[in-house]
Scaffold this motif. Sequence first.
Motif, PDB file in Angstrom:
ATOM      1  N   GLY A 138      68.216  97.591  12.342  1.00 54.30           N
ATOM      2  CA  GLY A 138      69.248  97.716  11.462  1.00 54.30           C
ATOM      3  C   GLY A 138      69.394  99.274  11.080  1.00 54.30           C
ATOM      4  N   VAL A 139      68.066  99.702  10.646  1.00 51.74           N
ATOM      5  CA  VAL A 139      68.071 101.141  10.105  1.00 51.74           C
ATOM      6  C   VAL A 139      68.488 102.234  11.365  1.00 51.74           C
ATOM      7  N   VAL A 140      68.068 101.885  12.399  1.00 52.21           N
ATOM      8  CA  VAL A 140      68.689 102.659  13.574  1.00 52.21           C
ATOM      9  C   VAL A 140      69.922 102.650  13.500  1.00 52.21           C
ATOM     10  N   ARG A 141      70.552 101.515  13.732  1.00 49.58           N
ATOM     11  CA  ARG A 141      72.060 101.237  13.880  1.00 49.58           C
ATOM     12  C   ARG A 141      72.665 102.026  12.795  1.00 49.58           C
ATOM     13  N   GLY A 142      72.318 101.791  11.620  1.00 54.52           N
ATOM     14  CA  GLY A 142      72.844 102.456  10.296  1.00 54.52           C
ATOM     15  C   GLY A 142      72.820 104.162  10.529  1.00 54.52           C
ATOM     16  N   ILE A 143      71.846 104.452  11.142  1.00 55.64           N
ATOM     17  CA  ILE A 143      71.846 106.155  11.303  1.00 55.64           C
ATOM     18  C   ILE A 143      72.854 106.541  12.131  1.00 55.64           C
ATOM     19  N   LEU A 144      72.904 105.716  13.239  1.00 55.77           N
ATOM     20  CA  LEU A 144      73.916 105.977  14.261  1.00 55.77           C
ATOM     21  C   LEU A 144      75.441 105.805  13.889  1.00 55.77           C
ATOM     22  N   GLU A 145      75.598 104.834  13.129  1.00 56.79           N
ATOM     23  CA  GLU A 145      76.945 104.626  12.433  1.00 56.79           C
ATOM     24  C   GLU A 145      77.321 105.592  11.789  1.00 56.79           C
ATOM     25  N   HIS A 146      76.391 106.442  10.727  1.00 56.26           N
ATOM     26  CA  HIS A 146      76.818 107.511  10.034  1.00 56.26           C
ATOM     27  C   HIS A 146      77.201 108.553  10.789  1.00 56.26           C
ATOM     28  N   ASP A 147      76.716 108.694  12.018  1.00 56.05           N
ATOM     29  CA  ASP A 147      76.820 109.875  12.864  1.00 56.05           C
ATOM     30  C   ASP A 147      77.848 109.457  13.489  1.00 56.05           C
ATOM     31  N   ASP A 148      78.763 108.321  13.736  1.00 59.97           N
ATOM     32  CA  ASP A 148      79.659 108.128  14.530  1.00 59.97           C
ATOM     33  C   ASP A 148      79.214 107.808  16.118  1.00 59.97           C
ATOM     34  N   ALA A 149      78.005 107.162  16.049  1.00 58.17           N
ATOM     35  CA  ALA A 149      77.582 107.041  17.400  1.00 58.17           C
ATOM     36  C   ALA A 149      77.470 105.535  17.649  1.00 58.17           C
ATOM     37  N   PRO A 150      77.890 105.215  18.976  1.00 63.56           N
ATOM     38  CA  PRO A 150      77.794 103.706  19.192  1.00 63.56           C
ATOM     39  C   PRO A 150      76.201 103.166  18.823  1.00 63.56           C
ATOM     40  N   ALA A 151      76.299 102.088  18.197  1.00 59.84           N
ATOM     41  CA  ALA A 151      75.091 101.066  17.827  1.00 59.84           C
ATOM     42  C   ALA A 151      74.596 100.191  18.480  1.00 59.84           C
ATOM     43  N   ASP A 152      75.811  99.429  18.928  1.00 54.95           N
ATOM     44  CA  ASP A 152      75.566  97.721  19.255  1.00 54.95           C
ATOM     45  C   ASP A 152      74.490  97.787  20.411  1.00 54.95           C
ATOM     46  N   SER A 153      74.545  98.781  21.195  1.00 50.74           N
ATOM     47  CA  SER A 153      73.474  98.785  22.264  1.00 50.74           C
ATOM     48  C   SER A 153      71.911  99.100  21.944  1.00 50.74           C
ATOM     49  N   VAL A 154      71.596  99.467  20.816  1.00 50.82           N
ATOM     50  CA  VAL A 154      70.189  99.741  20.446  1.00 50.82           C
ATOM     51  C   VAL A 154      69.456  98.550  20.761  1.00 50.82           C
ATOM     52  N   VAL A 155      68.183  98.824  21.359  1.00 49.57           N
ATOM     53  CA  VAL A 155      67.195  97.994  21.503  1.00 49.57           C
ATOM     54  C   VAL A 155      65.676  98.406  20.932  1.00 49.57           C
ATOM     55  N   LEU A 156      65.094  97.441  20.139  1.00 51.08           N
ATOM     56  CA  LEU A 156      63.915  97.901  19.611  1.00 51.08           C
ATOM     57  C   LEU A 156      62.902  96.816  20.170  1.00 51.08           C
ATOM     58  N   GLU A 157      62.058  97.577  21.099  1.00 48.34           N
ATOM     59  CA  GLU A 157      60.972  96.374  21.803  1.00 48.34           C
ATOM     60  C   GLU A 157      59.670  96.727  21.446  1.00 48.34           C
ATOM     61  N   PRO A 158      59.046  95.873  20.535  1.00 46.67           N
ATOM     62  CA  PRO A 158      57.897  96.055  20.124  1.00 46.67           C
ATOM     63  C   PRO A 158      56.706  96.184  21.461  1.00 46.67           C
ATOM     64  N   PHE A 159      55.762  97.082  21.229  1.00 44.22           N
ATOM     65  CA  PHE A 159      55.063  96.980  22.183  1.00 44.22           C
ATOM     66  C   PHE A 159      55.548  97.419  23.585  1.00 44.22           C
ATOM     67  N   GLY A 160      56.818  97.996  23.734  1.00 48.00           N
ATOM     68  CA  GLY A 160      57.339  98.026  24.962  1.00 48.00           C
ATOM     69  C   GLY A 160      56.904  99.418  25.911  1.00 48.00           C
ATOM     70  N   ALA A 161      55.875 100.185  25.143  1.00 50.58           N
ATOM     71  CA  ALA A 161      55.362 101.091  25.973  1.00 50.58           C
ATOM     72  C   ALA A 161      53.889 101.159  25.590  1.00 50.58           C
ATOM     73  N   PRO A 162      53.004 101.704  26.291  1.00 48.05           N
ATOM     74  CA  PRO A 162      51.562 101.764  25.865  1.00 48.05           C
ATOM     75  C   PRO A 162      51.322 102.584  24.693  1.00 48.05           C
ATOM     76  N   GLY A 163      50.597 101.724  23.904  1.00 49.13           N
ATOM     77  CA  GLY A 163      50.162 102.113  22.498  1.00 49.13           C
ATOM     78  C   GLY A 163      51.486 102.542  21.491  1.00 49.13           C
ATOM     79  N   ALA A 164      52.895 101.994  22.110  1.00 53.91           N
ATOM     80  CA  ALA A 164      53.761 102.135  20.991  1.00 53.91           C
ATOM     81  C   ALA A 164      54.981 101.287  21.217  1.00 53.91           C
ATOM     82  N   CYS A 165      55.731 101.316  19.862  1.00 57.09           N
ATOM     83  CA  CYS A 165      57.100 100.377  20.380  1.00 57.09           C
ATOM     84  C   CYS A 165      58.190 101.222  20.940  1.00 57.09           C
ATOM     85  N   LEU A 166      58.840 100.677  21.537  1.00 52.31           N
ATOM     86  CA  LEU A 166      59.961 101.258  22.510  1.00 52.31           C
ATOM     87  C   LEU A 166      61.488 101.096  21.714  1.00 52.31           C
TER      88      LEU A 166
END
Length: 238
Positions: free
Chosen positions: A196-224
């Motif tokens: 939600g924080v990421v969506r809110g940041i994008l909304e503030h900048d008038d950028a599309p936010a509905d397609s944001v995906v947060l994938e925990p552990f989606g990359a080696p040693g990191a969340c994606l």
Amino acid sequence: METPRKGPTGETIDTPRHRALGSDSRVTILRLVRGAAGGITAAEVAARTGQHLSTTRAHLDRLADSGLLVKARASGGQPGRPAWRYRAAAGDAAPAPAPYRALAAALLDHLTGAAGDVREAAAQAGQGWGRHLAAAAPQAGDPVDTVAGVLDGLGFSPQLQPTAAGATTAELHLRTCPFLELVGQNPDAMCGLHLGVVRGILEHDDAPADSVVLEPFGAPGACLLRLPARTPAPGGQP
């Protein structure tokens, strides 16, 4: 029955972590999870150890409850409810600024036991928080850079990944989680809050936010984190 472990002077060591490691099976599982940089599911652990899936889940949750592992689901972008993925807890992540940690902890308390989709409720709360953080952040010009700057200030150590020319999606790898112990208490709520924080940041900048995906552990040693890339205007100008 697990035998209490003894310290160097003969005293009994009785902490959640030591009790969790009183089982050879859990020690083996912990080593497997630590070797899986991108996280691992209970089904994958069961396949590699030969244990029954329900037994494996019980061991994994015991390790998570003790603070040795963290678990989370992918936040959006997949049909149905994704499986839990487990990753070793990182002990070297710097904590987020105190006001943000207090806000996150208060929200977690509020959502605990609440009816409905906890992750979506947390995401909605996080959007207002994200708009506030974006308004206070230096203007980066590119919404992706604004997201990276805000998350860096919170302690997520974001790294923007190279993208091909004309790509419509940008990827950030979040190398640390400053709210890790709160994620361990309620993964759905905390990962939903971050989404939600990421969506809110994008909304503030008038950028599309509905397609944001947060994938925990989606990359080696990191969340994606996947989010819309800025689309250049005709002529190559942003």
